[in-house]
Design a protein around this motif. Structure first.
Motif, PDB file in Angstrom:
ATOM      1  N   SER A  60       0.647  -1.271  -0.098  1.00  9.14           N
ATOM      2  CA  SER A  60       0.125  -0.029  -0.161  1.00  9.14           C
ATOM      3  C   SER A  60       0.640   1.190   0.079  1.00  9.14           C
ATOM      4  CB  SER A  60      -1.034   0.012   1.149  1.00  9.14           C
ATOM      5  OG  SER A  60      -0.279   0.317   2.424  1.00  9.14           O
ATOM      6  N   GLU A  61       0.126   2.282   0.086  1.00 10.71           N
ATOM      7  CA  GLU A  61       0.908   3.624  -0.143  1.00 10.71           C
ATOM      8  C   GLU A  61       1.444   3.937   1.279  1.00 10.71           C
ATOM      9  OE1 GLU A  61       1.604   5.660  -2.609  1.00 10.71           O
ATOM     10  OE2 GLU A  61       0.362   4.315  -3.945  1.00 10.71           O
ATOM     11  N   THR A  62       1.025   3.237   2.242  1.00 13.74           N
ATOM     12  CA  THR A  62       1.575   3.598   3.637  1.00 13.74           C
ATOM     13  C   THR A  62       2.637   2.523   3.737  1.00 13.74           C
ATOM     14  OG1 THR A  62      -0.054   2.040   4.602  1.00 13.74           O
ATOM     15  CG2 THR A  62      -0.050   4.891   4.435  1.00 13.74           C
ATOM     16  N   GLY A  63       2.984   1.430   2.994  1.00  8.30           N
ATOM     17  CA  GLY A  63       4.132   0.524   3.000  1.00  8.30           C
ATOM     18  C   GLY A  63       3.659  -0.837   3.816  1.00  8.30           C
ATOM     19  N   VAL A  64       2.220  -1.021   3.802  1.00  9.56           N
ATOM     20  CA  VAL A  64       1.793  -2.149   4.491  1.00  9.56           C
ATOM     21  C   VAL A  64       1.267  -3.107   3.686  1.00  9.56           C
ATOM     22  CG1 VAL A  64      -0.069  -2.442   6.255  1.00  9.56           C
ATOM     23  CG2 VAL A  64       1.220  -0.569   6.597  1.00  9.56           C
ATOM     24  N   ILE A  65       1.198  -4.382   4.002  1.00  3.52           N
ATOM     25  CA  ILE A  65       0.331  -5.275   3.346  1.00  3.52           C
ATOM     26  C   ILE A  65      -0.449  -6.122   4.555  1.00  3.52           C
ATOM     27  CG2 ILE A  65       2.079  -5.892   1.820  1.00  3.52           C
ATOM     28  CD1 ILE A  65       2.802  -8.241   3.408  1.00  3.52           C
ATOM     29  N   SER A  66      -1.748  -6.560   3.974  1.00  9.03           N
ATOM     30  CA  SER A  66      -2.418  -7.224   4.858  1.00  9.03           C
ATOM     31  C   SER A  66      -2.264  -8.761   4.878  1.00  9.03           C
ATOM     32  CB  SER A  66      -3.921  -6.791   4.599  1.00  9.03           C
ATOM     33  OG  SER A  66      -5.009  -7.568   5.600  1.00  9.03           O
ATOM     34  N   TYR A  67      -1.666  -9.336   6.016  1.00 10.01           N
ATOM     35  CA  TYR A  67      -1.302 -10.781   5.887  1.00 10.01           C
ATOM     36  C   TYR A  67      -2.126 -11.586   6.721  1.00 10.01           C
ATOM     37  CZ  TYR A  67       1.589 -14.507   5.430  1.00 10.01           C
ATOM     38  OH  TYR A  67       2.350 -15.983   5.021  1.00 10.01           O
ATOM     39  N   PRO A  68      -2.493 -12.721   6.275  1.00 13.10           N
ATOM     40  CA  PRO A  68      -3.385 -13.624   7.210  1.00 13.10           C
ATOM     41  C   PRO A  68      -2.845 -13.877   8.622  1.00 13.10           C
ATOM     42  CG  PRO A  68      -3.042 -14.594   5.050  1.00 13.10           C
ATOM     43  CD  PRO A  68      -2.310 -13.611   4.997  1.00 13.10           C
ATOM     44  N   LEU A  69      -3.769 -13.769   9.640  1.00 12.24           N
ATOM     45  CA  LEU A  69      -3.286 -14.077  10.905  1.00 12.24           C
ATOM     46  C   LEU A  69      -2.598 -12.808  11.586  1.00 12.24           C
ATOM     47  CD1 LEU A  69      -2.195 -17.720  10.825  1.00 12.24           C
ATOM     48  CD2 LEU A  69      -4.527 -16.956  11.391  1.00 12.24           C
ATOM     49  N   LEU A  70      -1.808 -12.269  10.913  1.00  9.62           N
ATOM     50  CA  LEU A  70      -1.106 -11.149  11.295  1.00  9.62           C
ATOM     51  C   LEU A  70      -1.874  -9.724  11.247  1.00  9.62           C
ATOM     52  CD1 LEU A  70       2.450 -12.147  10.232  1.00  9.62           C
ATOM     53  CD2 LEU A  70       1.265 -12.839  12.331  1.00  9.62           C
ATOM     54  N   GLY A  71      -2.578  -9.542  10.246  1.00  8.09           N
ATOM     55  CA  GLY A  71      -3.273  -8.360  10.058  1.00  8.09           C
ATOM     56  C   GLY A  71      -2.210  -7.508   9.190  1.00  8.09           C
ATOM     57  N   ASN A  72      -2.310  -6.183   9.564  1.00  8.58           N
ATOM     58  CA  ASN A  72      -1.574  -5.182   8.641  1.00  8.58           C
ATOM     59  C   ASN A  72      -0.027  -5.243   9.286  1.00  8.58           C
ATOM     60  OD1 ASN A  72      -3.632  -4.304   7.233  1.00  8.58           O
ATOM     61  ND2 ASN A  72      -3.912  -2.499   8.930  1.00  8.58           N
ATOM     62  N   VAL A  73       0.888  -5.680   8.083  1.00  8.76           N
ATOM     63  CA  VAL A  73       2.342  -5.866   8.180  1.00  8.76           C
ATOM     64  C   VAL A  73       3.172  -4.763   7.583  1.00  8.76           C
ATOM     65  CG1 VAL A  73       4.573  -7.225   8.186  1.00  8.76           C
ATOM     66  CG2 VAL A  73       2.059  -8.259   8.862  1.00  8.76           C
ATOM     67  N   ARG A  74       4.002  -3.948   8.307  1.00 13.47           N
ATOM     68  CA  ARG A  74       4.569  -2.725   7.382  1.00 13.47           C
ATOM     69  C   ARG A  74       6.194  -3.479   6.996  1.00 13.47           C
ATOM     70  NH1 ARG A  74       3.577   2.324   7.358  1.00 13.47           N
ATOM     71  NH2 ARG A  74       2.140   2.129   9.196  1.00 13.47           N
ATOM     72  N   ILE A  75       5.873  -3.482   5.483  1.00 15.55           N
ATOM     73  CA  ILE A  75       7.228  -3.954   5.070  1.00 15.55           C
ATOM     74  C   ILE A  75       8.009  -3.093   3.945  1.00 15.55           C
ATOM     75  CG2 ILE A  75       6.329  -6.420   5.155  1.00 15.55           C
ATOM     76  CD1 ILE A  75       5.814  -6.136   2.058  1.00 15.55           C
ATOM     77  N   GLY A  76       7.102  -1.856   3.979  1.00 11.09           N
ATOM     78  CA  GLY A  76       7.738  -0.563   3.116  1.00 11.09           C
ATOM     79  C   GLY A  76       9.027  -0.213   3.915  1.00 11.09           C
ATOM     80  N   GLY A  77       9.978  -0.091   2.868  1.00 13.45           N
ATOM     81  CA  GLY A  77      11.436   0.295   3.226  1.00 13.45           C
ATOM     82  C   GLY A  77      12.409  -0.760   3.935  1.00 13.45           C
ATOM     83  N   LEU A  78      11.785  -1.811   3.815  1.00 16.72           N
ATOM     84  CA  LEU A  78      12.810  -3.201   4.167  1.00 16.72           C
ATOM     85  C   LEU A  78      13.236  -3.756   3.167  1.00 16.72           C
ATOM     86  CD1 LEU A  78      10.509  -4.808   7.039  1.00 16.72           C
ATOM     87  CD2 LEU A  78      12.526  -3.304   7.414  1.00 16.72           C
ATOM     88  N   GLY A  79      14.354  -4.346   3.340  1.00 16.96           N
ATOM     89  CA  GLY A  79      14.838  -5.342   2.160  1.00 16.96           C
ATOM     90  C   GLY A  79      13.961  -6.925   2.173  1.00 16.96           C
ATOM     91  N   VAL A  80      14.122  -7.517   1.128  1.00 14.91           N
ATOM     92  CA  VAL A  80      13.366  -8.784   0.960  1.00 14.91           C
ATOM     93  C   VAL A  80      13.918  -9.576   2.288  1.00 14.91           C
ATOM     94  CG1 VAL A  80      12.981 -10.836  -0.165  1.00 14.91           C
ATOM     95  CG2 VAL A  80      13.090  -8.803  -1.327  1.00 14.91           C
ATOM     96  N   SER A  81      14.894  -9.719   2.662  1.00  8.74           N
ATOM     97  CA  SER A  81      15.204 -10.692   3.739  1.00  8.74           C
ATOM     98  C   SER A  81      14.489 -10.307   4.940  1.00  8.74           C
ATOM     99  CB  SER A  81      16.675 -10.921   3.932  1.00  8.74           C
ATOM    100  OG  SER A  81      17.506  -9.602   3.955  1.00  8.74           O
ATOM    101  N   ALA A  82      14.629  -8.918   5.340  1.00  9.55           N
ATOM    102  CA  ALA A  82      14.063  -8.244   6.577  1.00  9.55           C
ATOM    103  C   ALA A  82      12.775  -8.489   6.609  1.00  9.55           C
ATOM    104  CB  ALA A  82      14.462  -6.783   6.637  1.00  9.55           C
ATOM    105  N   ALA A  83      12.224  -8.358   5.491  1.00 12.16           N
ATOM    106  CA  ALA A  83      10.554  -8.606   5.323  1.00 12.16           C
ATOM    107  C   ALA A  83      10.266 -10.181   5.548  1.00 12.16           C
ATOM    108  CB  ALA A  83      10.015  -7.892   4.151  1.00 12.16           C
ATOM    109  N   GLU A  84      10.833 -10.977   5.067  1.00 10.67           N
ATOM    110  CA  GLU A  84      10.826 -12.500   5.566  1.00 10.67           C
ATOM    111  C   GLU A  84      10.884 -12.560   6.867  1.00 10.67           C
ATOM    112  OE1 GLU A  84      12.394 -14.317   1.222  1.00 10.67           O
ATOM    113  OE2 GLU A  84      13.550 -13.970   2.910  1.00 10.67           O
TER     114      GLU A  84
END
Length: 275
Positions: A60-84
């Motif tokens: 999203s524009e705020t850097g967030v994805i909605s993930y099952p069980l966890l709800g909103n997870v802010r991955i914007g600005g993170l590298g791929v490994s950090a998001a994992e």
């Protein structure tokens, strides 16, 4: 002999320490160069042996994805490994998955882009897929400088919250003694690269090939005439005049020497011989 043996062991251990430091430095450099997820990026998240947790979504524009069980997870600005790791920690700490093995795949880059405008073969917006993309990489994505393009580039953007405007002389980037890291700068999200047109000189009158021509760096009047095919039989060197517009907009008429330099926008006129 014992002392020599100890010295050899110390040397080997020292080299090993240096090797470990070098590996750590290389790993840190690789981490610093990892792509940072941004708004608009499309990602797929897969958890090993948990197909119900597979998700394909857009950041999203705020850097967030909605993930099952966890709800909103802010991955914007993170590298791929950090998001994992962030998603894996959430699944583990919430007791949803005991040993989650999370894989995040970047399907489409939209969050980090730069634009190339002006005299290039493919102007447009291009994704910044790696954090170490430089000016020459962005220029290559745009198909390189067009035949009408010049050597001067202008890069604009923001750095540390302040406007950036950097003029780049393209040939100097590849010069033998140039500091390429300083001139071939890193590209960041929102940067715009402008490629100006090539300088032009106009030649008319008693020459073989009158018309506009590309002005090469350091070109002299003699070289301009040679590029125009030389004088006709009626042309005379004594009748050569250069019309040049000054800073105040007025046109000056000069009679330069053959080895004098010419400038962008000059008009070279070759008069007809009277004899």
């Amino acid at each position: 002999m014992i002392r020599l043996h100890h010295l050899l062991i110390a040397a080997v251990l020292g080299l090993g320490g240096l090797g470990a430091q070098a590996q750590a430095g290389a790993a840190a450099g690789a981490a610093a160069a990892e792509y940072r997820l941004g708004a608009g990026d499309v990602v797929r998240v897969v958890v090993y042996q948990n197909p119900d947790l597979t998700l394909e979504t857009r950041v999203s524009e705020t850097g967030v994805i909605s993930y099952p069980l966890l709800g909103n997870v802010r991955i914007g600005g993170l590298g791929v490994s950090a998001a994992e790791k962030l998603i894996a920690d959430g699944l583990r700490n919430g007791n949803y998955v005991k040993q989650p093995q999370v894989t995040l795949v970047l399907l489409q880059v939209k969050g980090n882009q730069a634009s190339v405008l002006g005299q290039v073969n493919r102007p447009g917006r291009f994704p910044i897929e790696t954090a170490d993309m430089r000016v020459t990489d962005l220029l290559a994505n745009a198909g390189g400088v067009a035949s009408t393009g010049g050597d001067q580039l202008v890069l604009t953007g923001m750095r540390d919250g302040k406007p950036l405007r950097l003029e780049i002389d393209l040939p100097s980037v590849f010069a033998a003694n140039s500091d390429r890291a300083a001139s071939d700068v890193l590209i960041q999200n929102g940067d715009v690269l402008w490629v100006d047109r090539a300088p032009i000189v106009y030649i008319y009158g008693e020459v073989q090939r009158p018309g506009p021509m590309r002005l090469e760096r350091g070109m002299t009047l003699m070289q301009v005439l040679a590029a125009g095919g030389g004088l006709t039989q009626r042309g005379t060197e004594r009748g050569i005049r250069v019309h040049r517009k000054s800073a105040d907009g007025k046109v000056q008429v000069m009679q330069p020497a053959m080895d004098d330099g010419v400038k962008d926008g000059d008009v070279v006129y070759v008069k007809e011989s009277l004899f």
